[in-house]
Design a protein around this motif. Structure first.
Motif, PDB file in Angstrom:
ATOM      1  N   HIS A 245       0.850  -1.196   0.000  1.00 31.73           N
ATOM      2  CA  HIS A 245       0.000   0.000   0.000  1.00 31.73           C
ATOM      3  C   HIS A 245       0.885   1.246   0.000  1.00 31.73           C
ATOM      4  O   HIS A 245       2.112   1.139   0.132  1.00 31.73           O
ATOM      5  CB  HIS A 245      -0.973   0.000   1.186  1.00 31.73           C
ATOM      6  N   SER A 247       0.633   3.569   2.243  1.00 31.98           N
ATOM      7  CA  SER A 247       0.717   4.105   3.605  1.00 31.98           C
ATOM      8  C   SER A 247       2.155   4.306   4.115  1.00 31.98           C
ATOM      9  O   SER A 247       2.391   5.235   4.899  1.00 31.98           O
ATOM     10  CB  SER A 247      -0.083   3.216   4.564  1.00 31.98           C
ATOM     11  N   GLN A 250       3.473   7.805   4.393  1.00 30.75           N
ATOM     12  CA  GLN A 250       3.156   8.615   5.581  1.00 30.75           C
ATOM     13  C   GLN A 250       4.365   8.676   6.510  1.00 30.75           C
ATOM     14  O   GLN A 250       4.775   9.742   6.971  1.00 30.75           O
ATOM     15  CB  GLN A 250       2.018   7.981   6.384  1.00 30.75           C
ATOM     16  N   ARG A 271       0.208  -6.898  -4.514  1.00 33.97           N
ATOM     17  CA  ARG A 271      -0.303  -7.903  -3.564  1.00 33.97           C
ATOM     18  C   ARG A 271      -0.329  -9.266  -4.237  1.00 33.97           C
ATOM     19  O   ARG A 271      -0.478  -9.351  -5.452  1.00 33.97           O
ATOM     20  CB  ARG A 271      -1.712  -7.549  -3.087  1.00 33.97           C
ATOM     21  N   GLN A 285      -2.626   3.226  -5.868  1.00 30.72           N
ATOM     22  CA  GLN A 285      -3.333   3.870  -4.762  1.00 30.72           C
ATOM     23  C   GLN A 285      -2.954   5.342  -4.663  1.00 30.72           C
ATOM     24  O   GLN A 285      -1.920   5.766  -5.191  1.00 30.72           O
ATOM     25  CB  GLN A 285      -2.940   3.214  -3.425  1.00 30.72           C
ATOM     26  N   GLU A 287      -2.611   7.910  -1.339  1.00 31.24           N
ATOM     27  CA  GLU A 287      -2.658   8.023   0.119  1.00 31.24           C
ATOM     28  C   GLU A 287      -2.868   9.490   0.480  1.00 31.24           C
ATOM     29  O   GLU A 287      -2.370  10.380  -0.213  1.00 31.24           O
ATOM     30  CB  GLU A 287      -1.289   7.557   0.662  1.00 31.24           C
ATOM     31  N   PHE A 324      -8.392  -0.321  10.834  1.00 27.89           N
ATOM     32  CA  PHE A 324      -7.037  -0.353  10.250  1.00 27.89           C
ATOM     33  C   PHE A 324      -6.083  -0.177  11.417  1.00 27.89           C
ATOM     34  O   PHE A 324      -6.350   0.606  12.330  1.00 27.89           O
ATOM     35  CB  PHE A 324      -6.841   0.787   9.232  1.00 27.89           C
ATOM     36  N   PHE A 326      -3.351   1.361  11.723  1.00 24.61           N
ATOM     37  CA  PHE A 326      -2.647   2.653  11.844  1.00 24.61           C
ATOM     38  C   PHE A 326      -3.588   3.836  12.033  1.00 24.61           C
ATOM     39  O   PHE A 326      -3.144   4.988  12.034  1.00 24.61           O
ATOM     40  CB  PHE A 326      -1.743   2.875  10.617  1.00 24.61           C
ATOM     41  N   THR A 327      -4.906   3.572  12.153  1.00 26.98           N
ATOM     42  CA  THR A 327      -5.859   4.659  12.432  1.00 26.98           C
ATOM     43  C   THR A 327      -6.801   4.246  13.556  1.00 26.98           C
ATOM     44  O   THR A 327      -7.122   3.071  13.722  1.00 26.98           O
ATOM     45  CB  THR A 327      -6.698   5.010  11.177  1.00 26.98           C
ATOM     46  N   GLY A 346     -10.687   3.779   2.424  1.00 26.91           N
ATOM     47  CA  GLY A 346     -10.549   3.603   3.862  1.00 26.91           C
ATOM     48  C   GLY A 346      -9.943   4.866   4.452  1.00 26.91           C
ATOM     49  O   GLY A 346      -9.219   5.595   3.769  1.00 26.91           O
ATOM     50  N   CYS A 347     -10.243   5.118   5.736  1.00 28.86           N
ATOM     51  CA  CYS A 347      -9.690   6.332   6.349  1.00 28.86           C
ATOM     52  C   CYS A 347      -9.751   6.232   7.866  1.00 28.86           C
ATOM     53  O   CYS A 347     -10.270   5.253   8.421  1.00 28.86           O
ATOM     54  CB  CYS A 347     -10.433   7.559   5.865  1.00 28.86           C
ATOM     55  N   ALA A 369      -5.823  10.143   8.029  1.00 22.16           N
ATOM     56  CA  ALA A 369      -5.224   9.534   6.843  1.00 22.16           C
ATOM     57  C   ALA A 369      -6.330   8.853   6.063  1.00 22.16           C
ATOM     58  O   ALA A 369      -7.390   8.538   6.617  1.00 22.16           O
ATOM     59  CB  ALA A 369      -4.157   8.534   7.254  1.00 22.16           C
ATOM     60  N   ALA A 370      -6.068   8.653   4.777  1.00 26.83           N
ATOM     61  CA  ALA A 370      -7.029   7.952   3.937  1.00 26.83           C
ATOM     62  C   ALA A 370      -6.272   7.287   2.807  1.00 26.83           C
ATOM     63  O   ALA A 370      -5.171   7.711   2.449  1.00 26.83           O
ATOM     64  CB  ALA A 370      -8.081   8.920   3.390  1.00 26.83           C
ATOM     65  N   GLY A 371      -6.850   6.225   2.276  1.00 20.93           N
ATOM     66  CA  GLY A 371      -6.215   5.551   1.146  1.00 20.93           C
ATOM     67  C   GLY A 371      -7.278   5.056   0.186  1.00 20.93           C
ATOM     68  O   GLY A 371      -8.336   4.600   0.610  1.00 20.93           O
TER      69      GLY A 371
HETATM   70  N1  DAH Z   1      -3.500   1.230   3.340  1.00 23.64           N
HETATM   71  C1  DAH Z   1      -4.854   0.749   3.335  1.00 23.64           C
HETATM   72  C2  DAH Z   1      -4.977  -0.402   2.367  1.00 23.64           C
HETATM   73  O1  DAH Z   1      -4.222  -0.488   1.459  1.00 23.64           O
HETATM   74  C3  DAH Z   1      -5.801   1.813   2.935  1.00 23.64           C
HETATM   75  C4  DAH Z   1      -5.933   2.879   3.966  1.00 23.64           C
HETATM   76  C5  DAH Z   1      -6.920   2.774   4.923  1.00 23.64           C
HETATM   77  C6  DAH Z   1      -5.046   3.912   4.026  1.00 23.64           C
HETATM   78  C7  DAH Z   1      -7.049   3.717   5.925  1.00 23.64           C
HETATM   79  C8  DAH Z   1      -5.144   4.866   5.027  1.00 23.64           C
HETATM   80  C9  DAH Z   1      -6.169   4.751   5.964  1.00 23.64           C
HETATM   81  O2  DAH Z   1      -4.319   5.905   5.127  1.00 23.64           O
HETATM   82  O3  DAH Z   1      -6.277   5.669   6.940  1.00 23.64           O
HETATM   83  O4  DAH Z   1      -5.849  -1.195   2.504  1.00 23.64           O
END
Ligand code: DAH
Length: 401
Positions: A245, A247, A250, A271, A285, A287, A324, A326-327, A346-347, A369-371
């Motif tokens: 990912h 992430s 970050q 993956r 992706q 981020e 997740f 990390f959040t 996701g976030c 954060a979000a992805g």
């Molecule tokens: N890294 C996650 C994934 O690949 C997606 C994601 C979810 C990123 C929540 C984020 C987050 O920064 O806050 O499935």
């Protein structure tokens, strides 16, 4: 010889009358250098003045003789030489140099005219006339040659710059961006408008950045969902893998840039997934990370909603609780698209454990954060039914964008 003439005059002969009248009578405008005009140039045998000269001056004067014939010969030689040199001049600068050498104040013609003063008066007009004719000849030769050089330079240039308007053209079909790339750019544009900068990270990552620093320690069950491709260990012996990912950007960005930060990080991720209509082992992706003082969930909600509505249009957006590592809290976001809820990203609020791992005080700094998956955004936007179409380079497909 002229310097001797000067010595003669310098040797105190102030009363010396001009020998046989002024040389200007027949000179037709050709003026010999001043020092010879009317000077005591009569050092030839023809008109040696009978005057008492100081001994030194007399001896000097003896060698200064010249005849009409000699001068006429000199003019003749000059004419031939000048014509050859002018004809051979290769460019205007060379011509100008020739003009100075031949006709200039200290030029060849002046030299001859200077000597003319030493002829008896009645012979001077002949030389003067001849010199004037020569001068005009040389001038017109110079002019003609200059014109020749200029027109051949122009002809060369015209030949060089000719365009063959009848040549068949080469057809290079105009290309355009791949729909995935266009989608990435559109997403980045929206975030740039919200004050975000772009940051990027490597596709080959370490276990630390891809998992551990994101609060996914070894043996954490979240690792199972993101099985990836492992590479031989790096020079430091550390595990290397293709990032699962974006992430990890970050972490890398916060290591190098203290908060406040607002970044978007686009990139390719990997993956170990089997290929089907909605899965690909390589995908893209974007981020999102915002870290500042006083950020809370309402900022996350406002930012994500604004972004989604700019991208998809003014559609209903809903947040669902999720998980997740990390959040905390975390959410999935859905968009109401053509009559059904579509999960698009996701976030969550950045987990304090992640900030502590970076030495950032979670009491002071907070953020979200979000992805998101770019393929998903692209497919929904364009009504593409199979993810594989985006990777097979089929022009029948690509040319529709
Ligand atoms: N890294 C996650 C994934 O690949 C997606 C994601 C979810 C990123 C929540 C984020 C987050 O920064 O806050 O499935």
């Amino acid at each position: 010889m002229r310097s001797e003439g000067r010595t003669l005059r310098g040797a105190a002969l102030p009363e010396w009358p001009p020998p046989g009248g002024s040389n200007r009578d027949g000179s037709h405008g050709c003026e010999p250098p001043e020092e010879d005009t009317g000077g005591p140039a009569a050092t030839t045998g023809a008109a040696l003045p009978t005057v008492a000269l100081p001994p030194s001056a007399v001896t000097t004067a003896v060698s200064a003789t010249i005849t009409l014939q000699q001068l006429t010969d000199q003019l003749q030689a000059l004419e031939t030489e000048a014509a050859a040199a002018i004809g051979a001049a290769a460019d205007p600068a060379e011509l100008e140099q020739l003009r100075v050498d031949l006709l200039g104040k200290k030029g060849r013609l002046s030299g001859v005219l200077g000597a003319m003063g030493r002829l008896p008066g009645e012979e001077r007009p002949q030389v003067g006339q001849r010199a004037n004719v020569l001068k005009e000849q040389v001038q017109s030769l110079l002019g003609e040659r200059l014109h020749q050089l200029q027109s051949s330079a122009l002809a060369d240039r015209i030949a060089r710059e000719t365009l063959d308007v009848t040549a068949p053209c080469r057809y290079v079909p105009p290309g355009h961006r791949h729909p995935l790339q266009a989608t990435v750019e559109e997403i980045l544009d929206i975030f740039a408008g919200l004050g975000y900068r772009v940051s990027e990270g490597p596709e080959v990552e370490s276990d630390h950045y891809n998992f551990t620093a994101l609060n996914i320690p070894p043996h954490h069950p979240a690792r199972d969902m993101q099985d990836t491709f492992y590479l031989a260990p790096g020079a430091d012996g550390g595990e290397r893998l293709l990032r699962t990912h974006t992430s990890p950007v970050q972490i890398r960005h916060l290591e190098a840039n203290p908060p406040p930060v607002r970044i978007v990080a686009p990139g390719r991720v990997y993956r170990r997934d089997a290929v089907d209509a909605t899965h690909s082992p390589v995908f893209h992706q974007v981020e999102v990370l915002a870290l500042d003082e006083g950020l809370d969930f309402s900022h996350l909600r406002g930012t994500v909603t604004t972004f989604l509505q700019r991208f998809f249009g003014d559609l209903p957006v809903r947040f669902r609780a999720s998980y997740f590592p990390f959040t905390e809290p975390s959410a999935e976001v859905d968009v109401r698209w053509r009559g059904r809820w579509l999960e698009v990203m996701g976030c969550g609020m950045v987990d304090p454990a992640v900030l502590e791992g970076l030495g950032i005080d979670p009491e002071r700094w907070s953020g979200f954060a979000a992805g998101l998956g770019v393929e998903r955004f692209c497919m929904v936007r364009h009504g593409i039914d199979d993810i594989r179409r985006l990777y097979t380079s089929d022009l029948r497909f690509l040319e529709q964008f």
